[in-house]
Enzyme design. Sequence first.
Site, mmCIF file in Angstrom:
data_model
loop_
_atom_site.group_PDB
_atom_site.id
_atom_site.type_symbol
_atom_site.label_atom_id
_atom_site.label_comp_id
_atom_site.label_asym_id
_atom_site.label_seq_id
_atom_site.Cartn_x
_atom_site.Cartn_y
_atom_site.Cartn_z
ATOM 1 N N ASP A 6 0.872 -1.093 0.052
ATOM 2 C CA ASP A 6 0.123 0.110 0.089
ATOM 3 C C ASP A 6 0.740 1.278 0.014
ATOM 4 O O ASP A 6 1.567 1.544 0.929
ATOM 5 C CB ASP A 6 -0.860 -0.100 1.392
ATOM 6 C CG ASP A 6 -1.639 1.288 1.436
ATOM 7 O OD1 ASP A 6 -2.198 1.857 0.216
ATOM 8 O OD2 ASP A 6 -1.579 1.979 2.507
ATOM 9 N N ASN A 9 1.279 8.619 0.705
ATOM 10 C CA ASN A 9 1.960 9.776 0.518
ATOM 11 C C ASN A 9 3.120 10.223 1.571
ATOM 12 O O ASN A 9 4.334 10.617 0.962
ATOM 13 C CB ASN A 9 0.981 11.242 0.560
ATOM 14 C CG ASN A 9 0.059 11.010 -0.583
ATOM 15 O OD1 ASN A 9 0.400 11.349 -1.601
ATOM 16 N ND2 ASN A 9 -1.409 10.959 -0.190
ATOM 17 N N THR A 10 2.945 9.472 2.713
ATOM 18 C CA THR A 10 3.916 9.546 3.790
ATOM 19 C C THR A 10 4.871 8.347 4.052
ATOM 20 O O THR A 10 5.923 8.207 4.065
ATOM 21 C CB THR A 10 3.327 10.165 4.886
ATOM 22 O OG1 THR A 10 2.712 11.145 4.832
ATOM 23 C CG2 THR A 10 4.527 9.923 6.188
ATOM 24 N N GLY A 107 -9.839 7.154 -5.004
ATOM 25 C CA GLY A 107 -8.613 6.713 -4.385
ATOM 26 C C GLY A 107 -8.450 5.270 -4.092
ATOM 27 O O GLY A 107 -9.539 4.493 -3.663
ATOM 28 N N ASP A 109 -6.854 3.291 -2.118
ATOM 29 C CA ASP A 109 -6.871 2.845 -0.972
ATOM 30 C C ASP A 109 -8.028 2.824 -0.184
ATOM 31 O O ASP A 109 -8.611 2.107 0.548
ATOM 32 C CB ASP A 109 -5.718 3.821 -0.127
ATOM 33 C CG ASP A 109 -6.323 5.559 -0.202
ATOM 34 O OD1 ASP A 109 -6.931 5.943 -1.328
ATOM 35 O OD2 ASP A 109 -5.958 6.397 0.794
ATOM 36 N N THR A 132 -1.715 10.826 6.149
ATOM 37 C CA THR A 132 -1.385 12.113 5.423
ATOM 38 C C THR A 132 -2.735 13.033 5.377
ATOM 39 O O THR A 132 -2.955 14.128 5.619
ATOM 40 C CB THR A 132 -0.490 12.130 4.548
ATOM 41 O OG1 THR A 132 0.667 11.209 4.763
ATOM 42 C CG2 THR A 132 -0.103 13.458 3.842
#
Length: 263
Positions: A6, A9-10, A107, A109, A132
């Site tokens: 997975d 962004n972070t 998205g 996710d 994030t």
Amino acid sequence: MLLVIDVGNTSIVFGVYHEKELIQNFRIASDQKRTSDEYGLIFYNLLSHAGIEANQIDDVIVSSVVPNLMHTLPSMIIKYFNRRPIIVNMDLNYDLNILYDNPSAVGADRIVNAVAALEKYGGPCIIIDIGTAMTFCAVDGKRNYLGGAIFPGIGISAEALFSRTSKLPRIEIIKKDRVIQTDTVSSIQSGLYHGFNLMIDGIIEKMMEEEGWQADTTNIISTGGFSALLTHESKFDMIIDRDLTLEGLRIIYEMNSDVILKR
């Protein structure tokens, strides 16, 4: 064994399943400047340290919200694991009716979390992913993905206070028992902690009101890096599931086994 990845962004969170059992999971920084070889060595070494060799990985599935890494990571997987990864996109079957105006804009996710929540807990459900960005998703009992809301995450909010003001310091995000604090650092920590807690409960309440759902018949699941910190004191009966997205990737892989075998 199945490698599930997975890409956020972070952080990049990945794990290895033996059938339905998650036997190892890892979290590394999501860095768009890393090359495929750098990622390959990180994955290879972490898995090897856990006693899992590359040749034991039978297949790989990836979800990502970082488009710039979707050449680097597949290239890494092909080179280091000799597997062509399955990518979570609209070509796969999710047994989910996505009622977004543009379903392809949801998205990856959020889709993965919705599939996992329905499989593990049933609908209707509300899923809060606290990373994030903070996302709220609503899925009804007929497997309709109704949509949701997106907020800046607590980390972004804390960093904005530091970077966009002259005197406010960068702070550690922690729980504060009292709202009223008597120094600047504690006041920021209090505002973030209590503000996000109340906001989360408020959005859940509003979503249930809009759909006519009741708290005792709605499954409310939180996941993501800050899920335990920000939802364990919720007034709702919150399910905290840190591995929800990894579970969703495994479930989606199994749901698409016929298509995957034909690759």
